[in-house]
Design a protein around this motif. Structure first.
Motif, mmCIF file in Angstrom:
data_model
loop_
_atom_site.group_PDB
_atom_site.id
_atom_site.type_symbol
_atom_site.label_atom_id
_atom_site.label_comp_id
_atom_site.label_asym_id
_atom_site.label_seq_id
_atom_site.Cartn_x
_atom_site.Cartn_y
_atom_site.Cartn_z
ATOM 1 N N ARG A 136 0.841 -1.196 0.000
ATOM 2 C CA ARG A 136 0.000 0.000 0.000
ATOM 3 C C ARG A 136 0.869 1.237 0.000
ATOM 4 O O ARG A 136 1.799 1.358 0.804
ATOM 5 C CB ARG A 136 -0.906 -0.005 1.227
ATOM 6 C CG ARG A 136 -1.851 1.174 1.228
ATOM 7 C CD ARG A 136 -2.783 1.118 2.396
ATOM 8 N NE ARG A 136 -3.669 2.260 2.352
ATOM 9 C CZ ARG A 136 -4.704 2.407 3.140
ATOM 10 N NH1 ARG A 136 -4.977 1.485 4.031
ATOM 11 N NH2 ARG A 136 -5.453 3.468 3.045
ATOM 12 N N GLU A 137 0.537 2.164 -0.892
ATOM 13 C CA GLU A 137 1.211 3.456 -0.925
ATOM 14 C C GLU A 137 0.376 4.446 -0.128
ATOM 15 O O GLU A 137 -0.764 4.163 0.229
ATOM 16 C CB GLU A 137 1.376 3.917 -2.372
ATOM 17 C CG GLU A 137 2.263 2.988 -3.186
ATOM 18 C CD GLU A 137 2.450 3.457 -4.621
ATOM 19 O OE1 GLU A 137 1.744 4.389 -5.058
ATOM 20 O OE2 GLU A 137 3.300 2.868 -5.301
ATOM 21 N N ARG A 138 0.918 5.602 0.116
ATOM 22 C CA ARG A 138 0.173 6.620 0.860
ATOM 23 C C ARG A 138 -1.045 7.065 0.068
ATOM 24 O O ARG A 138 -0.977 7.239 -1.145
ATOM 25 C CB ARG A 138 1.046 7.841 1.133
ATOM 26 C CG ARG A 138 2.096 7.589 2.155
ATOM 27 C CD ARG A 138 2.838 8.872 2.457
ATOM 28 N NE ARG A 138 3.832 8.581 3.459
ATOM 29 C CZ ARG A 138 3.836 9.154 4.654
ATOM 30 N NH1 ARG A 138 2.942 10.049 4.948
ATOM 31 N NH2 ARG A 138 4.754 8.823 5.529
ATOM 32 N N ALA A 139 -2.128 7.280 0.791
ATOM 33 C CA ALA A 139 -3.350 7.771 0.149
ATOM 34 C C ALA A 139 -3.139 9.220 -0.273
ATOM 35 O O ALA A 139 -2.488 9.996 0.416
ATOM 36 C CB ALA A 139 -4.526 7.665 1.104
ATOM 37 N N LYS A 140 -3.685 9.553 -1.433
ATOM 38 C CA LYS A 140 -3.568 10.908 -1.951
ATOM 39 C C LYS A 140 -4.929 11.319 -2.487
ATOM 40 O O LYS A 140 -5.520 10.614 -3.309
ATOM 41 C CB LYS A 140 -2.522 10.952 -3.056
ATOM 42 C CG LYS A 140 -2.282 12.328 -3.616
ATOM 43 C CD LYS A 140 -1.192 12.312 -4.662
ATOM 44 C CE LYS A 140 -0.992 13.697 -5.218
ATOM 45 N NZ LYS A 140 0.015 13.713 -6.268
ATOM 46 N N ASP A 141 -5.439 12.443 -2.001
ATOM 47 C CA ASP A 141 -6.736 12.961 -2.434
ATOM 48 C C ASP A 141 -7.856 11.937 -2.262
ATOM 49 O O ASP A 141 -8.736 11.810 -3.114
ATOM 50 C CB ASP A 141 -6.677 13.443 -3.885
ATOM 51 C CG ASP A 141 -5.675 14.564 -4.096
ATOM 52 O OD1 ASP A 141 -5.513 15.386 -3.177
ATOM 53 O OD2 ASP A 141 -5.057 14.617 -5.171
ATOM 54 N N GLY A 142 -7.814 11.164 -1.165
ATOM 55 C CA GLY A 142 -8.852 10.189 -0.881
ATOM 56 C C GLY A 142 -8.756 8.894 -1.659
ATOM 57 O O GLY A 142 -9.627 8.046 -1.571
ATOM 58 N N VAL A 143 -7.676 8.739 -2.447
ATOM 59 C CA VAL A 143 -7.486 7.531 -3.246
ATOM 60 C C VAL A 143 -6.326 6.734 -2.658
ATOM 61 O O VAL A 143 -5.205 7.230 -2.560
ATOM 62 C CB VAL A 143 -7.182 7.877 -4.724
ATOM 63 C CG1 VAL A 143 -6.939 6.613 -5.531
ATOM 64 C CG2 VAL A 143 -8.309 8.704 -5.328
ATOM 65 N N ALA A 144 -6.606 5.494 -2.249
ATOM 66 C CA ALA A 144 -5.558 4.602 -1.763
ATOM 67 C C ALA A 144 -5.043 3.792 -2.948
ATOM 68 O O ALA A 144 -5.823 3.382 -3.809
ATOM 69 C CB ALA A 144 -6.096 3.668 -0.696
ATOM 70 N N THR A 145 -3.752 3.575 -3.009
ATOM 71 C CA THR A 145 -3.141 2.829 -4.110
ATOM 72 C C THR A 145 -2.348 1.664 -3.558
ATOM 73 O O THR A 145 -1.590 1.814 -2.605
ATOM 74 C CB THR A 145 -2.209 3.737 -4.939
ATOM 75 O OG1 THR A 145 -2.958 4.865 -5.398
ATOM 76 C CG2 THR A 145 -1.642 3.002 -6.132
ATOM 77 N N TRP A 146 -2.552 0.493 -4.161
ATOM 78 C CA TRP A 146 -1.814 -0.727 -3.842
ATOM 79 C C TRP A 146 -1.069 -1.134 -5.104
ATOM 80 O O TRP A 146 -1.613 -1.030 -6.203
ATOM 81 C CB TRP A 146 -2.777 -1.835 -3.435
ATOM 82 C CG TRP A 146 -3.533 -1.564 -2.173
ATOM 83 C CD1 TRP A 146 -4.605 -0.743 -2.014
ATOM 84 C CD2 TRP A 146 -3.265 -2.108 -0.893
ATOM 85 N NE1 TRP A 146 -5.024 -0.753 -0.715
ATOM 86 C CE2 TRP A 146 -4.219 -1.592 -0.003
ATOM 87 C CE3 TRP A 146 -2.310 -2.997 -0.417
ATOM 88 C CZ2 TRP A 146 -4.247 -1.926 1.341
ATOM 89 C CZ3 TRP A 146 -2.340 -3.343 0.926
ATOM 90 C CH2 TRP A 146 -3.297 -2.806 1.788
ATOM 91 N N CYS A 147 0.171 -1.623 -4.965
ATOM 92 C CA CYS A 147 0.975 -1.965 -6.141
ATOM 93 C C CYS A 147 1.759 -3.259 -5.956
ATOM 94 O O CYS A 147 2.154 -3.609 -4.842
ATOM 95 C CB CYS A 147 1.985 -0.852 -6.432
ATOM 96 S SG CYS A 147 1.253 0.721 -6.834
ATOM 97 N N VAL A 148 1.980 -3.936 -7.066
ATOM 98 C CA VAL A 148 2.973 -4.990 -7.238
ATOM 99 C C VAL A 148 3.544 -4.721 -8.626
ATOM 100 O O VAL A 148 2.926 -4.021 -9.422
ATOM 101 C CB VAL A 148 2.403 -6.428 -7.150
ATOM 102 C CG1 VAL A 148 1.912 -6.745 -5.760
ATOM 103 C CG2 VAL A 148 1.360 -6.691 -8.178
ATOM 104 N N PRO A 149 4.714 -5.247 -8.941
ATOM 105 C CA PRO A 149 5.270 -4.993 -10.267
ATOM 106 C C PRO A 149 4.279 -5.353 -11.384
ATOM 107 O O PRO A 149 3.751 -6.453 -11.439
ATOM 108 C CB PRO A 149 6.510 -5.888 -10.313
ATOM 109 C CG PRO A 149 6.933 -5.973 -8.871
ATOM 110 C CD PRO A 149 5.630 -6.026 -8.098
ATOM 111 N N GLY A 150 3.997 -4.373 -12.225
ATOM 112 C CA GLY A 150 3.131 -4.573 -13.386
ATOM 113 C C GLY A 150 1.649 -4.434 -13.132
ATOM 114 O O GLY A 150 0.846 -4.502 -14.061
ATOM 115 N N ARG A 151 1.240 -4.224 -11.857
ATOM 116 C CA ARG A 151 -0.184 -4.118 -11.527
ATOM 117 C C ARG A 151 -0.408 -3.037 -10.477
ATOM 118 O O ARG A 151 0.419 -2.845 -9.593
ATOM 119 C CB ARG A 151 -0.717 -5.434 -10.983
ATOM 120 C CG ARG A 151 -0.679 -6.544 -11.989
ATOM 121 C CD ARG A 151 -1.161 -7.838 -11.402
ATOM 122 N NE ARG A 151 -1.128 -8.895 -12.419
ATOM 123 C CZ ARG A 151 -1.304 -10.167 -12.159
ATOM 124 N NH1 ARG A 151 -1.525 -10.574 -10.930
ATOM 125 N NH2 ARG A 151 -1.257 -11.053 -13.137
#
Length: 142
Positions: A19-34
């Protein structure tokens, strides 16, 4: 691994997702390529599931390559998704919505790999909602 998305929403994601930091109310989760972007919505302005889906259809980008609507389970009343194939670095995105009563969760799954779309559909279908607070469940979501 069950992950908290906040406001009682949960999703199943493999442990590699970060999980990356939420920005403008949007949470972002990442793995390589997705990438997964999550926006927890408040009360919907429409009266029922059919009205909600029609309203979303009018607001999303035009010309999806596919649309899916399903009855829900595990605390979800209805699910709807729009699939887009694109050019450039992003090869597809799945805009998924999960509804319970008049509350919804928007999830956007993005990947460069169009050969395997099942991961996005599986994750979208794994979304649940519980009335127990995230802190009571002992999950931080990180």
């Amino acid at each position: 691994m069950r992950r908290s998305l906040g406001n009682g929403w949960w999703i199943e994601l493999p442990s590699a997702w970060v999980r990356e930091r939420a920005k403008d109310g949007v949470a972002t989760w990442c793995v390589p390529g997705r990438t997964l972007r999550v926006v927890s919505g408040g009360p919907w302005r429409c009266a029922d599931g059919a009205d909600i889906v029609a309203s979303l259809d009018a607001e999303l980008p035009p010309n999806p390559t596919g649309k899916v609507g399903e009855g829900g389970r595990d605390g979800i009343a209805h699910r709807a998704a729009w699939l887009y194939r694109q050019d450039g670095d992003v090869k597809f995105s799945l805009y998924g919505y999960n509804f319970i009563d008049a509350t919804y969760l928007e999830t956007v799954f993005i990947s460069a790999d169009t050969a395997d779309l099942s991961w996005a559909f599986d994750a979208w279908r794994s979304v649940t909602r519980s009335v127990v607070s995230d802190q009571t469940m002992g999950a931080s979501g990180d």
